[in-house]
Design an enzyme around this catalytic site. Structure first.
Site, short mmCIF file in Angstrom:
data_model
loop_
_atom_site.label_atom_id
_atom_site.label_comp_id
_atom_site.label_asym_id
_atom_site.label_seq_id
_atom_site.Cartn_x
_atom_site.Cartn_y
_atom_site.Cartn_z
N LEU A 1 77.54 2.53 -77.01
CA LEU A 1 79.02 1.95 -76.29
C LEU A 1 78.84 0.70 -75.82
O LEU A 1 78.24 0.50 -74.87
CB LEU A 1 79.71 3.23 -75.86
CG LEU A 1 79.73 4.34 -76.41
CD1 LEU A 1 80.54 5.37 -75.69
CD2 LEU A 1 80.46 4.34 -77.87
N VAL B 1 86.74 -7.40 -78.18
CA VAL B 1 86.34 -7.83 -76.83
C VAL B 1 85.00 -8.73 -77.00
O VAL B 1 84.25 -8.37 -77.65
CB VAL B 1 85.95 -6.53 -76.12
CG1 VAL B 1 85.31 -6.69 -74.62
CG2 VAL B 1 87.38 -5.48 -75.87
N GLY C 1 78.25 5.17 -81.33
CA GLY C 1 77.26 5.25 -79.90
C GLY C 1 77.12 3.84 -79.78
O GLY C 1 77.56 2.88 -80.29
N LEU D 1 81.58 -8.38 -78.97
CA LEU D 1 80.52 -7.44 -78.63
C LEU D 1 80.44 -6.56 -79.68
O LEU D 1 81.24 -6.30 -80.46
CB LEU D 1 80.98 -6.65 -77.24
CG LEU D 1 81.35 -7.14 -76.22
CD1 LEU D 1 81.70 -6.18 -75.00
CD2 LEU D 1 80.25 -8.23 -75.62
N HIS E 1 84.38 -0.61 -77.13
CA HIS E 1 84.75 0.69 -77.33
C HIS E 1 85.39 1.36 -76.24
O HIS E 1 86.11 2.18 -76.27
CB HIS E 1 83.19 1.59 -77.58
CG HIS E 1 82.47 1.37 -78.42
ND1 HIS E 1 81.33 0.82 -78.65
CD2 HIS E 1 82.45 1.70 -79.99
CE1 HIS E 1 80.48 0.70 -79.75
NE2 HIS E 1 81.44 1.32 -80.52
#
Ligand code: PAF
Length: 275
Positions: free
Chosen positions: A29, A173, A27, A181, A33
């Site tokens: 996100l 990313v 989670g 991230l 993701h």
């Protein structure tokens, strides 16, 4: 998007789906993701995302309790990404009694790099991923390359147990300033956030030196760690390794990756760069 809190519910939905891609997450996100969800969308008839903060992969002194839980915002992003099913069990559903059987990755994979600093972490990851694969029975399962060692451990587990699933990977990313991230970036203060991209810059510099012909890897690793430490980081490792098995690389090796883990204040960040 259908949300399933039970294994039985997810299994019933999975039966009706065709080719299924699974994207396991904890989670909170972010765009990394969501890129995995998009890849899943392109490669399967149905996409199952999972959100489960897996206690087994945290050490007692780590951030299990404070790990960011942002379920409503996560659901909005998953719907926008075209995810069909979300499996979001609670601990009682995943571990109705204490887990007694575990997947024990071999020490040469699990006790190096991050595993040396987080003993038992990859055992916890491999165990929950094995459970998620058994529950969802996907044709494809996708993981981010930011957790490079995790990806290797999962690939090798799937191969060694002949699991009928293809493991795919998504590129890391990054924010515009290069910071990979991560859900843990949210722990950084404004000053730490400004400093954080140095981790990536150090990896870029080290890879440029290797590509430029420098072959004294130990010196490059030492210099990279020193640069981080000089700017207030506590560096666990900067290591040039062979991509395939993450074992030490010698000067003649090609197919390399440089991996790093370092702490800024109380936040531990990891990153890597394939050469
Ligand atoms: O990468 C993660 O978010 C977790 O380690 C995973 C693969 C979902 C297992 O809990």
């Amino acid at each position: 998007m259908q949300i399933h809190e039970t294994i039985a519910g997810l299994r019933a939905a999975r039966k009706a789906a065709g080719r299924v891609a699974l994207v396991p997450t904890m989670g909170n996100l972010h765009a990394g993701h969501i890129a995995l969800m998009q890849q899943a969308r392109e490669r399967a008839d149905a996409v199952i995302a999972t959100i489960f903060v897996n206690r087994l992969q945290f050490r007692p002194d780590e951030d299990f309790e404070s790990y960011p839980r942002t379920f409503a915002a996560d659901c909005e992003q998953l719907v926008a990404a075209g995810v069909d099913h979300l499996f979001a069990p609670d601990e009682a559903e995943m571990y109705p009694q204490p887990q007694t059987y575990h997947i024990e990755p071999p020490p040469e994979q699990a006790n190096i790099l991050d595993g040396a600093f987080r003993p038992g972490h990859f055992r916890g990851v491999a165990t929950v991923v094995m459970k998620l694969l058994q529950i969802a029975q996907p044709d494809l399962a996708l993981f981010g390359k930011k957790d490079y060692q995790q990806l290797m451990v999962i690939r090798n587990m799937v191969r060694d147990f002949n699991l009928p699933v293809e493991v795919g990977a998504g590129e890391t990313v990054r924010a515009a300033d290069g910071l990979a991230l991560s859900s843990r970036n949210g722990y950084l203060s404004a000053a730490e956030r400004a400093e954080a991209p140095r981790l990536y810059r150090v990896l870029v510099k080290l890879s440029a030196a290797v590509r430029g012909g420098v072959r004294d890897f130990a010196r490059l690793e030492r210099e990279a760690m020193a640069e981080l430490d000089e700017h207030g980081w506590q560096t666990d490792y900067v290591a040039l390794r062979k991509k395939l098995d993450l074992q030490s690389a010698s000067a003649q090796d090609s197919g390399l990756v440089v991996l790093a883990a370092a702490r800024l204040g109380s936040t531990r960040l990891i990153d890597n760069l394939e050469l």
